[in-house]
Structures are given as structure tokens and as C-alpha cells.
Enzyme design. Structure first.
Site, PDB file in Angstrom:
ATOM      1  N   GLY A  14      -5.101  -2.147 -10.331  1.00 32.98           N
ATOM      2  CA  GLY A  14      -5.384  -1.988  -9.121  1.00 32.98           C
ATOM      3  C   GLY A  14      -4.837  -3.187  -8.331  1.00 32.98           C
ATOM      4  O   GLY A  14      -5.471  -3.737  -7.316  1.00 32.98           O
ATOM      5  N   MET A  92      -2.603   7.831 -12.026  1.00 34.79           N
ATOM      6  CA  MET A  92      -1.730   8.477 -13.001  1.00 34.79           C
ATOM      7  C   MET A  92      -2.208  10.040 -13.487  1.00 34.79           C
ATOM      8  O   MET A  92      -1.643  10.455 -14.487  1.00 34.79           O
ATOM      9  CB  MET A  92      -1.673   7.786 -14.287  1.00 34.79           C
ATOM     10  CG  MET A  92      -1.259   6.126 -13.977  1.00 34.79           C
ATOM     11  SD  MET A  92       0.427   6.113 -13.190  1.00 34.79           S
ATOM     12  CE  MET A  92       1.294   6.495 -14.564  1.00 34.79           C
ATOM     13  N   HIS A 111       5.221   4.462  -4.474  1.00 36.11           N
ATOM     14  CA  HIS A 111       5.860   4.775  -5.670  1.00 36.11           C
ATOM     15  C   HIS A 111       7.168   3.624  -5.600  1.00 36.11           C
ATOM     16  O   HIS A 111       7.667   3.226  -4.836  1.00 36.11           O
ATOM     17  CB  HIS A 111       6.827   6.103  -5.638  1.00 36.11           C
ATOM     18  CG  HIS A 111       7.597   6.375  -6.799  1.00 36.11           C
ATOM     19  ND1 HIS A 111       7.095   6.745  -7.846  1.00 36.11           N
ATOM     20  CD2 HIS A 111       8.963   6.177  -7.020  1.00 36.11           C
ATOM     21  CE1 HIS A 111       8.028   7.072  -9.026  1.00 36.11           C
ATOM     22  NE2 HIS A 111       8.931   6.640  -8.211  1.00 36.11           N
ATOM     23  N   GLU A 176       5.541  -3.929  -2.797  1.00 31.51           N
ATOM     24  CA  GLU A 176       4.522  -3.042  -2.678  1.00 31.51           C
ATOM     25  C   GLU A 176       3.530  -3.501  -1.953  1.00 31.51           C
ATOM     26  O   GLU A 176       2.808  -2.791  -1.308  1.00 31.51           O
ATOM     27  CB  GLU A 176       4.208  -2.417  -4.179  1.00 31.51           C
ATOM     28  CG  GLU A 176       5.343  -1.773  -4.935  1.00 31.51           C
ATOM     29  CD  GLU A 176       4.744  -1.161  -6.266  1.00 31.51           C
ATOM     30  OE1 GLU A 176       3.663  -0.723  -6.285  1.00 31.51           O
ATOM     31  OE2 GLU A 176       5.547  -1.300  -7.124  1.00 31.51           O
TER      32      GLU A 176
HETATM   33  C1  GRF Z   1       2.557   0.498  -8.834  1.00 36.31           C
HETATM   34  O1  GRF Z   1       3.811   0.059  -9.396  1.00 36.31           O
HETATM   35  C2  GRF Z   1       2.598   1.652  -8.274  1.00 36.31           C
HETATM   36  O2  GRF Z   1       3.792   1.533  -7.321  1.00 36.31           O
HETATM   37  C3  GRF Z   1       2.780   3.004  -9.153  1.00 36.31           C
HETATM   38  O3  GRF Z   1       1.702   2.361 -10.237  1.00 36.31           O
HETATM   39  C4  GRF Z   1       1.667   0.842 -10.179  1.00 36.31           C
HETATM   40  C5  GRF Z   1       0.385   0.521 -10.046  1.00 36.31           C
HETATM   41  O4  GRF Z   1       0.184  -0.860 -10.152  1.00 36.31           O
HETATM   42  N1  GRF Z   1       2.432   4.166  -8.689  1.00 36.31           N
HETATM   43  P1  GRF Z   1      -1.399  -1.133  -9.353  1.00 36.31           P
HETATM   44  O5  GRF Z   1      -2.623  -0.684 -10.275  1.00 36.31           O
HETATM   45  O6  GRF Z   1      -1.451  -1.083  -8.102  1.00 36.31           O
HETATM   46  O7  GRF Z   1      -1.554  -2.863  -9.936  1.00 36.31           O
END
Ligand code: GRF
Length: 220
Positions: A14, A92, A111, A176
Site C-alpha cells: 500500500g 493483484m 502500472h 509512482e
Molecule cells: C506498484 O509497483 C504498482 O505499480 C503495481 O503494484 C505495486 C504496488 O505497490 N501495480 P504498493 O502496494 O502501492 O506499495
């Protein structure tokens, strides 16, 4: 003006959720997170939500006979929370076309690649194997095809000599954490529209939306 009601779907640590929580904590935030839902019991992100005083839900997919039944339970929570936007943040589970279409243009994902390159898993190892010079991340509207949909924000980072997948992933993850809040801010401000499967950002310097580079501040 009423703030955009956002639900965040997670499966794990998260960290992107945390970035979205930070965005919604800004004084001028036009969005609020009304629900964090995990399909994995005990996902670390649930604790982040609780700390921020956000309602949480766990809908364990294993309890359901199939995807539709699982999604119906998820959807029930989204509707009860009156979510106007759903953000996938490390969620997921693949979603069925029916679910995706019902939330069309109200469902976004992050992504860890510059789409349309490197859809799917292990993006960083595959990018390194190809010797690319730029990596990055993409926030996009979700469509039934996995890891494809109108692009809202992309952020690029360099691939450096000596990078392994972990080092590159960490650099992309920082990007991100800037890209996802920016996308949420733009949507909540009503600046994002989709025409012909391309995103336009009202008032952005480039007609097709912001591009963050490593030295940028918050972008648009
Ligand atoms: C991130 O790298 C996102 O791009 C991918 O899954 C990962 C999730 O990381 N879809 P987090 O749970 O937000 O730390």
C-alpha cells in the site's frame, strides 16, 4: 464543491495508497478516500488506512466460487461507500470485462512501466534485460485488456549503470508516488476527459497530459 469520493483497492503493502492518502490530506484536496478494500486479509495497506482514519474492508477472493461472485461483493462495498472513482493500487486480481465496463472511466490503475511497453509482471527485470535507457510508470483508465487503457499520467526515470531489478523498482516507485496523486488531483479537479480512447487534460501545457521527469516538482 463536494469532494470526489474515492475507493482504493489493494492487495499488499500500500505505498501508492499512502501517496493517495497524502494527496487527499492537502488543504485544497478535491478528493477524499472513503474506502480501502483489500482482497488479501491482513494486507499492510489496511493498517495505513486505519491509521489515517479511513474505513477498510477485506473481501477475500478465496471465499467466492468465481470472479463474478467476488466482484459482486466488492461492488456492493463500493456502492455502499458511494465511490465515484476506484483506484487500483497494487490490486493483484484481474477484473472481468463486466466489472470494468460498469466502472468505465471511473476506474484507474497504476502500472510500473511506460505503457504500452512491459505489460504484466516483472516489468523491471524485463526492461533491464532489454537494455532500455528509460523506465517509468503509467496511470491509466482501466479497460478489459490487462494493463491497457487511456493514459492519464506517465513519469519516466533513467535506468542507471549497475541497476538491478530492485534498484530500478525503487526508483520507479518514487515516480509512482508522484504520478498517482497527480492523476487523482487532475481527475478530482474535473480536468480529465477521454475521447476516442485518448485522454485530454484541460489546461495542461501539452494537450495530451503531463509527463513527469525525475527533477519535476508535482507536474501540471
Ligand atoms: C506498484 O509497483 C504498482 O505499480 C503495481 O503494484 C505495486 C504496488 O505497490 N501495480 P504498493 O502496494 O502501492 O506499495
Amino acid at each position: 464543491m463536494a469532494r470526489l469520493r474515492v475507493a482504493v483497492l489493494i492487495s499488499g503493502r500500500g505505498s501508492n495508497l499512502q501517496a493517495l492518502i497524502g494527496e487527499c490530506a492537502r488543504d485544497d484536496a478535491a478528493a477524499e478516500i472513503v474506502l480501502v478494500l483489500s482482497n488479501v486479509p491482513g494486507a499492510a495497506g489496511l493498517e495505513r488506512a486505519r491509521k489515517a482514519g479511513i474505513e477498510t474492508a477485506t473481501v477475500g477472493h478465496r471465499r467466492f466460487p468465481g470472479r463474478e461472485a467476488f466482484e459482486a461483493a466488492v461492488e456492493e462495498r463500493l456502492v455502499a461507500a458511494e465511490a465515484g472513482l476506484v483506484c487500483l493500487a497494487g490490486f493483484m486480481r484481474l477484473l472481468t470485462p463486466g466489472f470494468v465496463e460498469r466502472w468505465r472511466d471511473r476506474l484507474i490503475n497504476i502500472h510500473p512501466s511506460l505503457l504500452p511497453s512491459y505489460k504484466g509482471l516483472d516489468t523491471h527485470a524485463r526492461a533491464l534485460a532489454d537494455g532500455v535507457r528509460l523506465a517509468g510508470c503509467t496511470v491509466h483508465f482501466v479497460r478489459p485488456d490487462m494493463d491497457w487503457g487511456p493514459i492519464i499520467v506517465q513519469a519516466a526515470v533513467p535506468v542507471l549503470a549497475g541497476d538491478d531489478a530492485g534498484a530500478l523498482a525503487a526508483r520507479v516507485l518514487e515516480a509512482e508516488h508522484r504520478a498517482y496523486p497527480l492523476a487523482l488531483r487532475l481527475i478530482a479537479a474535473g480536468r480529465v476527459s477521454v475521447t476516442g480512447e485518448r485522454v485530454a487534460i484541460a489546461g495542461a501545457a501539452a494537450p495530451e497530459g503531463p509527463f513527469l521527469n525525475p527533477d519535476d516538482g508535482a507536474g501540471a
